[in-house]
Design a protein around this motif. Sequence first.
Motif, PDB file in Angstrom:
ATOM      1  N   LEU A   1       2.722   6.702  10.327  1.00  0.00           N
ATOM      2  CA  LEU A   1       3.395   7.912   9.854  1.00  0.00           C
ATOM      3  C   LEU A   1       2.668   8.492   8.647  1.00  0.00           C
ATOM      4  O   LEU A   1       2.425   9.711   8.574  1.00  0.00           O
ATOM      5  N   ARG A   2       2.323   7.650   7.705  1.00  0.00           N
ATOM      6  CA  ARG A   2       1.632   8.133   6.503  1.00  0.00           C
ATOM      7  C   ARG A   2       0.290   8.764   6.860  1.00  0.00           C
ATOM      8  O   ARG A   2      -0.106   9.788   6.284  1.00  0.00           O
ATOM      9  N   GLN A   3      -0.412   8.165   7.814  1.00  0.00           N
ATOM     10  CA  GLN A   3      -1.695   8.731   8.233  1.00  0.00           C
ATOM     11  C   GLN A   3      -1.498  10.086   8.921  1.00  0.00           C
ATOM     12  O   GLN A   3      -2.271  11.024   8.704  1.00  0.00           O
ATOM     13  N   LEU A   4      -0.460  10.168   9.757  1.00  0.00           N
ATOM     14  CA  LEU A   4      -0.186  11.427  10.445  1.00  0.00           C
ATOM     15  C   LEU A   4       0.173  12.538   9.461  1.00  0.00           C
ATOM     16  O   LEU A   4      -0.284  13.680   9.600  1.00  0.00           O
ATOM     17  N   LYS A   5       0.981  12.211   8.463  1.00  0.00           N
ATOM     18  CA  LYS A   5       1.392  13.227   7.483  1.00  0.00           C
ATOM     19  C   LYS A   5       0.218  13.647   6.607  1.00  0.00           C
ATOM     20  O   LYS A   5       0.162  14.783   6.140  1.00  0.00           O
ATOM     21  N   GLU A   6      -0.712  12.732   6.392  1.00  0.00           N
ATOM     22  CA  GLU A   6      -1.909  13.094   5.623  1.00  0.00           C
ATOM     23  C   GLU A   6      -2.834  13.977   6.455  1.00  0.00           C
ATOM     24  O   GLU A   6      -3.432  14.937   5.952  1.00  0.00           O
TER      25      GLU A   6
ATOM     26  N   SER B   1      16.683  -1.718  12.379  1.00  0.00           N
ATOM     27  CA  SER B   1      15.524  -1.324  11.562  1.00  0.00           C
ATOM     28  C   SER B   1      15.752   0.004  10.853  1.00  0.00           C
ATOM     29  O   SER B   1      14.806   0.730  10.561  1.00  0.00           O
ATOM     30  N   ILE B   2      17.017   0.320  10.554  1.00  0.00           N
ATOM     31  CA  ILE B   2      17.304   1.608   9.913  1.00  0.00           C
ATOM     32  C   ILE B   2      16.667   1.687   8.526  1.00  0.00           C
ATOM     33  O   ILE B   2      16.260   2.754   8.082  1.00  0.00           O
ATOM     34  N   GLU B   3      16.546   0.547   7.845  1.00  0.00           N
ATOM     35  CA  GLU B   3      15.875   0.566   6.537  1.00  0.00           C
ATOM     36  C   GLU B   3      14.446   1.072   6.685  1.00  0.00           C
ATOM     37  O   GLU B   3      13.935   1.790   5.827  1.00  0.00           O
ATOM     38  N   LEU B   4      13.814   0.706   7.807  1.00  0.00           N
ATOM     39  CA  LEU B   4      12.455   1.186   8.076  1.00  0.00           C
ATOM     40  C   LEU B   4      12.471   2.690   8.310  1.00  0.00           C
ATOM     41  O   LEU B   4      11.594   3.421   7.837  1.00  0.00           O
ATOM     42  N   ALA B   5      13.493   3.178   9.004  1.00  0.00           N
ATOM     43  CA  ALA B   5      13.605   4.609   9.233  1.00  0.00           C
ATOM     44  C   ALA B   5      13.813   5.364   7.931  1.00  0.00           C
ATOM     45  O   ALA B   5      13.268   6.451   7.731  1.00  0.00           O
ATOM     46  N   VAL B   6      14.620   4.808   7.023  1.00  0.00           N
ATOM     47  CA  VAL B   6      14.836   5.428   5.721  1.00  0.00           C
ATOM     48  C   VAL B   6      13.521   5.504   4.943  1.00  0.00           C
ATOM     49  O   VAL B   6      13.197   6.515   4.319  1.00  0.00           O
ATOM     50  N   ALA B   7      12.742   4.427   5.006  1.00  0.00           N
ATOM     51  CA  ALA B   7      11.424   4.445   4.363  1.00  0.00           C
ATOM     52  C   ALA B   7      10.560   5.535   4.985  1.00  0.00           C
ATOM     53  O   ALA B   7       9.789   6.213   4.288  1.00  0.00           O
ATOM     54  N   GLY B   8      10.702   5.732   6.289  1.00  0.00           N
ATOM     55  CA  GLY B   8       9.956   6.784   6.964  1.00  0.00           C
ATOM     56  C   GLY B   8      10.379   8.172   6.511  1.00  0.00           C
ATOM     57  O   GLY B   8       9.547   9.076   6.361  1.00  0.00           O
ATOM     58  N   MET B   9      11.682   8.367   6.301  1.00  0.00           N
ATOM     59  CA  MET B   9      12.164   9.653   5.798  1.00  0.00           C
ATOM     60  C   MET B   9      11.575   9.935   4.421  1.00  0.00           C
ATOM     61  O   MET B   9      11.188  11.064   4.110  1.00  0.00           O
ATOM     62  N   LYS B  10      11.506   8.897   3.598  1.00  0.00           N
ATOM     63  CA  LYS B  10      10.903   9.063   2.278  1.00  0.00           C
ATOM     64  C   LYS B  10       9.421   9.420   2.373  1.00  0.00           C
ATOM     65  O   LYS B  10       8.879  10.105   1.509  1.00  0.00           O
ATOM     66  N   ALA B  11       8.784   8.935   3.448  1.00  0.00           N
ATOM     67  CA  ALA B  11       7.351   9.188   3.631  1.00  0.00           C
ATOM     68  C   ALA B  11       7.077  10.530   4.291  1.00  0.00           C
ATOM     69  O   ALA B  11       5.913  10.873   4.518  1.00  0.00           O
ATOM     70  N   GLY B  12       8.125  11.277   4.631  1.00  0.00           N
ATOM     71  CA  GLY B  12       7.908  12.627   5.132  1.00  0.00           C
ATOM     72  C   GLY B  12       8.388  12.910   6.532  1.00  0.00           C
ATOM     73  O   GLY B  12       8.190  14.019   7.040  1.00  0.00           O
ATOM     74  N   ALA B  13       9.027  11.937   7.217  1.00  0.00           N
ATOM     75  CA  ALA B  13       9.553  12.193   8.551  1.00  0.00           C
ATOM     76  C   ALA B  13      10.676  13.218   8.481  1.00  0.00           C
ATOM     77  O   ALA B  13      11.400  13.313   7.483  1.00  0.00           O
ATOM     78  N   ALA B  14      10.842  13.984   9.567  1.00  0.00           N
ATOM     79  CA  ALA B  14      11.864  15.029   9.582  1.00  0.00           C
ATOM     80  C   ALA B  14      13.233  14.469   9.928  1.00  0.00           C
ATOM     81  O   ALA B  14      14.249  14.929   9.410  1.00  0.00           O
ATOM     82  N   GLU B  15      13.298  13.504  10.834  1.00  0.00           N
ATOM     83  CA  GLU B  15      14.567  12.925  11.293  1.00  0.00           C
ATOM     84  C   GLU B  15      14.293  11.566  11.912  1.00  0.00           C
ATOM     85  O   GLU B  15      13.137  11.183  12.126  1.00  0.00           O
TER      86      GLU B  15
END
Length: 463
Positions: A66-71, A86-100
Motif C-alpha cells: 500500500l505504501r509503495q502504491l501511494k508513493e 485483521s482490522i487493526e491492519l486495516a486501520v494502519a492502512g487507512m492511516k497510510a492513505g487507503a480510502a476505505e
Amino acid sequence: MFLIVDDDLAIRTSLKLLLKQAGYPAQAVATPAEALAAVREALPELVLLDMNFSLATTGHDGLALLRQLKELAPQVPVVLITGWGSIELAVAGMKAGAAEFVTKPWHNDSLLQTIGTVLALQQAPATPTAPAGPANPRHQLDQQFHFQPIIGHDARLLYILRQVGQVAATDAAVLIEGESGTGKELIAEAIHRNSHRARQPFVKVNLGGISASLFESEMFGHRRGAFTDAKTDRVGRFELANGGTIFLDEIGELELASQVKLLRVLQDRTYEVLGDSKPRRLDIRVIAATNRNLAEMVAQGCFREDLFYRINLIAVRLPALRERPADIPLLTQHFIAELRATYQRPALKVGARALHWLREQPLPGNIRELKNLVERAVLVSGHEELGPEDFQANALPATTQPGPAPGELPAPGSMTLDELESHMIRQSLVHYAGNISRVARALGLSRGALYRRLEKHGIPYDA
C-alpha cells in the motif's frame, strides 16, 4: 480499469467477475511486483488490495505494498480487503492513505456500494473553495441545494455547506464535530435531504441515552420472549432507518462494549434481532455527531480506533457561534420572526443596539443559548422594540455555577423522589440554556447518565 491485487486465485476470479457484471473492467494480479508493474504501465481508476498476503510466497505484506502504491500513484484510491481479525491492519492502512476497507467475507452489494462511494468522493473536490466574496453568495447555494433551515452567511458556514452539498450525493460516512448547540442535527438533516435517500427515513438515535445493557434491544430490536421483559416485539432503530439515513448523535458517549457491536453492524451491514437468529441486511447511510474530541479519546483508550475510522470517512467541523458573530443578528431576527407568530406580537422587533450587544456575548451554549436568551427577553419584556437592557436582565452568568438553578425546593413530601429528580433536571436545563454538558456537571452526573434520566422522565432536549 480497476486493479485487483490478491494472491488467492479464487478471490481474484470472483472479484473480477463481480466488477465486470457491475460495469467495471478489471485487471487482476497476484503479487506486489505485478501490482507495481501494472500501475507503472497504466494508472488504474481504483485498486482493490488484499492486505493478507502470504509472506512465504511474496516476501511482502499488504501494508508495505500500500505504501509503495501511494508513493507511486498518490491520486489513485485504494480499497483494502482484510479479515475481521485483521482490522487493526486495516486501520494502519487507512492511516497510510487507503480510502476505505472492507472485511472478508464481504457482501457483494456492500462492496459495490463502498466502491461507488469512493469513486464519487474522488470526483468531488476534497477541499471546496471557501466562499470569500460575491462570486459565491448564500443564495447560489440555496439554488443548488436544500439548505433553507440553516441560517447564516458567514464564510466558515458557507464553506461547510459547500462541503455538505458535495458529500451528500455519496453514501460516505460523515462525522460531524462541534460544540453543544452549534447545529449538528441540522447539518445531518441537510446531508440526508440533499442525498438520493431524501425520500427514505431519517432516524435520529442519541447514543448517550442508551446503556450497554439496552443497546442491542434498542438498535437491533427484539422478539417477544427474547428476554424476561420482552412482552412484545420491538422494531430496532436500524430497521426503522433501512433504506435511509441513521444519525448516531453523541457517539462519543457510547460505552466500549456497545462500540464493538456497532462496528460489526457498520462493517458487515448485517444484524440479528434478539430472539431471531436470521441475519438481516442493511442499506443505510451513517452520519455520526459528537461534541467531544474523538481522536483524543482514541489516544486515551476510551474510543475504538477502528470504529473511529469507520465513521470518519468525511469529517465536518462546525464553528462555534462566537467564531461567526456576523450571523448572530441574522439568527436573532429569525428567532424574533418565529416568536412574533408564537406569541401574537406582530410589532415586536429588536433594536440595533441590542443586536450589537448580542454580537459581543460569548454565548457558550451557541445557537441554542441565543434562541433561549431571545425567547426569555420576549417573554419578560413588555417593549415592542427590545434593547440591550431586555437581554441583559435575562442573560445567564457566563461562568458555570457549581449547582443547579437557584430557587426554592418543593416542600418535603410534596413530590416523590422521581418527581423531584425531574424537577431538578428541568430547572437546570432552563438555567444553563439547555447546555447538556453544564447541566450534567452541575448535577454531578455523566452525560450518559443525564441522557438516560431525560429519556426516563420524558424531558425534551436537544443535544
